[in-house]
Design a protein around this motif. Sequence first.
Motif, PDB file in Angstrom:
ATOM      1  N   TYR A 176      15.787 -30.729  15.304  1.00 12.48           N
ATOM      2  CA  TYR A 176      14.749 -29.765  14.956  1.00 12.48           C
ATOM      3  C   TYR A 176      13.360 -30.386  15.062  1.00 12.48           C
ATOM      4  O   TYR A 176      12.403 -29.726  15.480  1.00 12.48           O
ATOM      5  N   ALA A 177      13.245 -31.663  14.680  1.00  8.48           N
ATOM      6  CA  ALA A 177      11.946 -32.330  14.789  1.00  8.48           C
ATOM      7  C   ALA A 177      11.508 -32.426  16.246  1.00  8.48           C
ATOM      8  O   ALA A 177      10.338 -32.165  16.570  1.00  8.48           O
ATOM      9  N   PHE A 178      12.415 -32.791  17.133  1.00  8.14           N
ATOM     10  CA  PHE A 178      12.060 -32.896  18.556  1.00  8.14           C
ATOM     11  C   PHE A 178      11.827 -31.523  19.184  1.00  8.14           C
ATOM     12  O   PHE A 178      11.069 -31.410  20.148  1.00  8.14           O
ATOM     13  N   ALA A 179      12.463 -30.479  18.659  1.00  8.25           N
ATOM     14  CA  ALA A 179      12.338 -29.152  19.266  1.00  8.25           C
ATOM     15  C   ALA A 179      11.092 -28.412  18.810  1.00  8.25           C
ATOM     16  O   ALA A 179      10.473 -27.688  19.591  1.00  8.25           O
ATOM     17  N   ARG A 180      10.684 -28.585  17.551  1.00  6.00           N
ATOM     18  CA  ARG A 180       9.615 -27.752  17.004  1.00  6.00           C
ATOM     19  C   ARG A 180       8.370 -28.521  16.580  1.00  6.00           C
ATOM     20  O   ARG A 180       7.297 -27.934  16.458  1.00  6.00           O
TER      21      ARG A 180
ATOM     22  N   PHE B  53      18.192 -25.531  19.691  1.00  4.13           N
ATOM     23  CA  PHE B  53      17.067 -25.041  18.883  1.00  4.13           C
ATOM     24  C   PHE B  53      15.946 -24.501  19.768  1.00  4.13           C
ATOM     25  O   PHE B  53      15.257 -23.551  19.401  1.00  4.13           O
ATOM     26  N   LEU B  54      15.745 -25.120  20.935  1.00  2.82           N
ATOM     27  CA  LEU B  54      14.701 -24.639  21.844  1.00  2.82           C
ATOM     28  C   LEU B  54      14.990 -23.237  22.353  1.00  2.82           C
ATOM     29  O   LEU B  54      14.067 -22.501  22.715  1.00  2.82           O
ATOM     30  N   SER B  55      16.250 -22.863  22.410  1.00  2.00           N
ATOM     31  CA  SER B  55      16.613 -21.536  22.915  1.00  2.00           C
ATOM     32  C   SER B  55      16.439 -20.443  21.870  1.00  2.00           C
ATOM     33  O   SER B  55      16.490 -19.257  22.204  1.00  2.00           O
ATOM     34  N   LEU B  56      16.250 -20.802  20.606  1.00  2.00           N
ATOM     35  CA  LEU B  56      16.063 -19.798  19.557  1.00  2.00           C
ATOM     36  C   LEU B  56      14.624 -19.286  19.554  1.00  2.00           C
ATOM     37  O   LEU B  56      13.691 -20.056  19.770  1.00  2.00           O
TER      38      LEU B  56
ATOM     39  N   LEU C  32      22.186 -19.701  12.686  1.00  2.97           N
ATOM     40  CA  LEU C  32      22.232 -19.192  14.057  1.00  2.97           C
ATOM     41  C   LEU C  32      22.782 -20.222  15.042  1.00  2.97           C
ATOM     42  O   LEU C  32      23.022 -19.890  16.192  1.00  2.97           O
ATOM     43  N   SER C  33      22.951 -21.449  14.585  1.00  6.92           N
ATOM     44  CA  SER C  33      23.358 -22.541  15.471  1.00  6.92           C
ATOM     45  C   SER C  33      24.810 -22.958  15.260  1.00  6.92           C
ATOM     46  O   SER C  33      25.180 -24.093  15.561  1.00  6.92           O
ATOM     47  N   ARG C  34      25.629 -22.073  14.728  1.00  8.39           N
ATOM     48  CA  ARG C  34      27.018 -22.441  14.452  1.00  8.39           C
ATOM     49  C   ARG C  34      27.790 -22.865  15.701  1.00  8.39           C
ATOM     50  O   ARG C  34      28.590 -23.805  15.633  1.00  8.39           O
ATOM     51  N   PRO C  35      27.603 -22.230  16.863  1.00 10.73           N
ATOM     52  CA  PRO C  35      28.318 -22.722  18.049  1.00 10.73           C
ATOM     53  C   PRO C  35      27.963 -24.156  18.406  1.00 10.73           C
ATOM     54  O   PRO C  35      28.849 -24.963  18.710  1.00 10.73           O
ATOM     55  N   ALA C  36      26.668 -24.499  18.371  1.00  5.50           N
ATOM     56  CA  ALA C  36      26.260 -25.866  18.691  1.00  5.50           C
ATOM     57  C   ALA C  36      26.758 -26.846  17.639  1.00  5.50           C
ATOM     58  O   ALA C  36      27.192 -27.958  17.955  1.00  5.50           O
TER      59      ALA C  36
ATOM     60  N   LEU D 296      19.734 -16.290  21.499  1.00  3.76           N
ATOM     61  CA  LEU D 296      20.117 -14.944  21.096  1.00  3.76           C
ATOM     62  C   LEU D 296      20.095 -14.027  22.285  1.00  3.76           C
ATOM     63  O   LEU D 296      19.308 -14.166  23.207  1.00  3.76           O
ATOM     64  N   LYS D 297      20.992 -13.048  22.262  1.00  2.39           N
ATOM     65  CA  LYS D 297      21.031 -12.031  23.315  1.00  2.39           C
ATOM     66  C   LYS D 297      20.442 -10.743  22.774  1.00  2.39           C
ATOM     67  O   LYS D 297      20.530 -10.429  21.584  1.00  2.39           O
ATOM     68  N   GLY D 298      19.893  -9.941  23.696  1.00  2.00           N
ATOM     69  CA  GLY D 298      19.439  -8.622  23.313  1.00  2.00           C
ATOM     70  C   GLY D 298      18.018  -8.592  22.857  1.00  2.00           C
ATOM     71  O   GLY D 298      17.533  -7.537  22.553  1.00  2.00           O
TER      72      GLY D 298
END
Length: 298
Positions: free
Chosen positions: A117-121, A183-186, A212-216, A296-298
């Motif tokens: 999360y630190a590297f992503a945000r 995390f970057l995809s969220l 939201l990151s349960r698959p990863a 996320l889709k949609g």
Amino acid sequence: MTATTTTPANGVRPHTPAPAAGPRPRRRLLPFSKWHLLLAPLGIIFALPMVWLVLSSVMSDAEINKFPPALWPSGIHLDGYRYVLGNAMFPRWFANSLIVSAVAVLSNLVFGSLGGYAFARMRFAGSRVLLVLMLATMAIPFQLTMIPTFLVMKKLGLIDTLGALIVPSLVTPFAVFLLRQFFLSLPRELEEAAWIDGCSRLRVLFRIVLPLSRPALATVAVLTFLSTWNDLTWPLIAINHDTHYTLQLGLTTFQGQHHTKWSAVMAGNVITVLPVLLAFLGAQKSFIQSITSSGLKG
């Protein structure tokens, strides 16, 4: 006011052609996808070693050592399982492997999430350089790092303890990188809405991002458990006393210089594979979802 319809003088209404029907769906010749014709034989080929392992575990030592080898056991021989489960140290080895793997999985989920999360945000001085250096460590083979790791563990006084197996696996670059990419995809909008409501970064991470990151997270957990559970090289270097053996290291004691009890080796490997197989089957849906989806889709 009502609408009126006009008819021709001869009293015969013109024929209106029916709307053309769409193309009928093509009838499938097979009740399954044609790709199954290729994937099913490949699946059988990959499953053959596991089938052979299970069959060998219920053979006698004479049948296993027979040449040419027997393809099917003459009967159900459970001597190998009795030998393995009757070994007083086997439950201890199983518990050691479970403790080391469980701690490694939990620590990678926690520290990997924080680092990812630190590297992503978060943007800080040298963040990209630090990320590149971290990823570069994944290209370094273990043979180059095992001596420095051994010296560090010796300085810490952890050699011949479970701590020597746990500390080097507390966090891995792969876990940080995989979670960072997810995390970057969220969408940032979800986090910004939480910030407006007064949530801190840690609360946003644990309340918004991680659910939201349960698959990863499932992917990191399965791969970490698999690598830690099956590790033999590092326990062979760091552990000396049999009370601290892991399951993989303990199974090597069934193989001697002049005699090997192959039925016990096969039975022990079947018991060793079962937790990994159950862990993958339990997280299979999330594992595939993390590979095929991004955000996320949609």
